[in-house]
Motif scaffolding. Sequence first.
Motif, mmCIF file in Angstrom:
data_model
loop_
_atom_site.group_PDB
_atom_site.id
_atom_site.type_symbol
_atom_site.label_atom_id
_atom_site.label_comp_id
_atom_site.label_asym_id
_atom_site.label_seq_id
_atom_site.Cartn_x
_atom_site.Cartn_y
_atom_site.Cartn_z
ATOM 1 N N LYS A 9 0.681 -1.167 -0.058
ATOM 2 C CA LYS A 9 -0.039 -0.142 0.031
ATOM 3 C C LYS A 9 1.001 1.238 0.054
ATOM 4 N N ILE A 10 1.993 1.334 0.758
ATOM 5 C CA ILE A 10 2.870 2.435 0.836
ATOM 6 C C ILE A 10 3.556 2.961 -0.607
ATOM 7 N N TRP A 12 2.450 1.953 -3.232
ATOM 8 C CA TRP A 12 1.374 2.575 -4.366
ATOM 9 C C TRP A 12 1.070 4.006 -4.054
ATOM 10 N N ILE A 13 1.087 4.208 -2.785
ATOM 11 C CA ILE A 13 0.517 5.547 -2.428
ATOM 12 C C ILE A 13 1.519 6.470 -2.833
ATOM 13 N N ILE A 17 0.930 9.628 -5.385
ATOM 14 C CA ILE A 17 1.245 10.922 -5.144
ATOM 15 C C ILE A 17 2.446 11.728 -5.962
#
Length: 57
Positions: A9-10, A12-13, A17
């Motif tokens: 998840k991190i 992908w974030i 961003i």
Amino acid sequence: MNNPSAPKKITWIIGLISGILGIIGHYIDVQFLTEHNYILLLIGFFVLAVGTTVKGV
């Protein structure tokens, strides 16, 4: 060739961003973002590509 896997998840974030900041820098005149918009897009794409290629990233 390895099968693609979902990135963490991190990862992908961070990629998302970075890509969004690159797009904003292309269309809106924000000094830092406008100067580095293509680099931000490249970093976002690279992070997402590595995240799907390397397992556990």
